[in-house]
Design an enzyme around this catalytic site. Sequence first.
Site, PDB file in Angstrom:
ATOM      1  N   SER A   1     -10.498  -0.093   6.602  1.00 42.95           N
ATOM      2  CA  SER A   1      -9.797   0.047   5.318  1.00 42.95           C
ATOM      3  C   SER A   1      -9.090  -1.202   4.821  1.00 42.95           C
ATOM      4  O   SER A   1      -8.592  -1.214   3.693  1.00 42.95           O
ATOM      5  CB  SER A   1      -8.766   1.175   5.405  1.00 42.95           C
TER       6      SER A   1
ATOM      7  N   SER B   1      -9.999   2.074   2.421  1.00 40.02           N
ATOM      8  CA  SER B   1      -9.064   2.820   1.611  1.00 40.02           C
ATOM      9  C   SER B   1      -8.035   1.960   0.874  1.00 40.02           C
ATOM     10  O   SER B   1      -7.486   2.412  -0.127  1.00 40.02           O
ATOM     11  CB  SER B   1      -8.294   3.811   2.490  1.00 40.02           C
TER      12      SER B   1
ATOM     13  N   LYS C   1       0.853  -1.195   0.000  1.00 44.54           N
ATOM     14  CA  LYS C   1       0.000   0.000   0.000  1.00 44.54           C
ATOM     15  C   LYS C   1       0.886   1.240   0.000  1.00 44.54           C
ATOM     16  O   LYS C   1       1.855   1.299   0.768  1.00 44.54           O
ATOM     17  CB  LYS C   1      -0.909  -0.016   1.229  1.00 44.54           C
TER      18      LYS C   1
END
Lengths: 494, 95
Positions: A182, A158, A77
């Site tokens: 997320s 997210s 990420k």
Amino acid sequence: MLTDLTLAEASAGLADRRFSAAELTEAHLAAIAALNPRLNAYITLAEDSARAEAAAADAARARGEAGPLAGIPLAIKDLFCTEGLRTTAASRILGNFIPPYESTVTANLRRAGAVFLGKANLDEFAMGSSNMTSAFGPVENPWKPRGDAAAKLVPGGSSGGSAAAVAARLALGATGTDTGGSIRQPASFCGIAGIKPTYGRCSRWGIVAFASSLDQAGPFARTVQDCAILLGAMAGHDPKDSTSADRPVPDFAAACTRSLKGMRIGIPREYRAPGMSGAIEALWQRGLDWLRAAGAEPVEVSLPHTKYGLATYYIVAPAECSSNLARYDGVRFGLREEGTDLTQLYERTRAAGFGAEVRRRILIGTYVLSAGYYDAYYLKAQKVRALIHRDFTDAFGKVDALLTPTAPSAAFAQGANMDDPVQMYLNDVFTVPASMAGVPAMSVPAGLDADGLPLGLQVIGRPFDEETVFAVAAAIEREAGFDARPAIRAGVTP
Amino acid sequence: MSLDPATVRRIARLARIHLDEAEVPRLQDELNSILGWIEQLNELDVADIAPLTGPAQMALKMREDRVTDGGIRDAILANAPDRAGEFFVVPKVVE
């Protein structure tokens, strides 16, 4: 196909010399080259360094020194700082930021021998539930509703790029971070597994901060066991994060085969929200039946302050975000917009550098922390947070784990829920309470809705008892036999 | 509690985020919608509850008081948008 292997299978194949880390990485890079222009799961690709890392993994194996993740290609990420590799947090304000240091979690993964394919897309500063707030464009969910190949759905957020990359076979696993859901919500939307471990299990050092009392790193993978393997490599005490827990890291993978006999599984009645979709309610019931078949005993429990979780979250998280994001001032790193004086430089830099959702949250956070409103909002939210925490403590006096749906819906269309921030926030209604309490929670794919889209179930455990979470999630995985695959994936382009 | 346009401008000023006047009405609506939704917490009586700052309920660790890091000036300056030698450069703040 090499890209269809699980992480555990790939590790075994590498150990048996059936293929090399170089071949495994090339297979993934080829899949990324074919599909990433469409899915936009990666913001930055790291082909050259990935090839070098794969070659190093092969060399280490030849010397008999292969680490536990040697040669395993992962997506990272783009919120984890990676030394020398651009880290953007999907924001214009960090669009050209090259970290001079490595986050502890990614350093741990590198030490285990992992290969980093690139940096995965996300909502800007991890603020969002759809990946639509990324300054680098939305991510397309590789799943399609039955009979509608043209539909473009969100991967959740997210950590939307991480989830989409793993679902589409553009990585064997990925890192994510979870502040209010997320990791779990995108895992559910993309038909894969993902765990937010206990707050403190993974070091937050070198992860771009959003809400420091909530942020926690965790893995995505296509199986529960793969998540367990990854978490084992990511976790551990770090003197550089004062909230990181100084406790041994258990053998999470071994916990996946534990029996559920005699275990008590709580069903929180407050999660039976009015208006819950029939498909989700039915899946939840099926989950209970599976756990009963595996020897566990379902018990109804009450988490009375569940309904206040989201409102509490949307005070605490913006407050912490407004404080954390004060560092983006256009002076020491990141974007700068010139001004005639320093205040104008700050104001123009931050207006140009932050997207609409990030600005909104900073403003809410600034307001709830401002003189005269602190007690009415922030202090009150911290007190309600104590009540939510107590709900979990009470429930875990009666049961070993909780079972709930992960999200109130399957993946929705890109652009939906965009004009009403509160409507978007409601996506996190089932995931936020565990974040507020800091307890571990995992989403495991459990079935498809009427449109053929994946739905996840959430397993919540006691603090630092990820082992029970893995055991329960693995039992659901076995019983569910979830073998559906997304329409768009490596080797298949409809 | 409802925010008026002056309060929206004041918060933006506190947060050091420039606002175009045209953005104020929309932002005012959005912030009021979020704050209105948050009002539901007023249903709860929390007078006697101790606030929870975070879930990490552990004592902070002590460590030896010695320098363990540093000497990385160039790494710190490497991402500066504007620098002169060993310094960050900003607009003049003192006449």
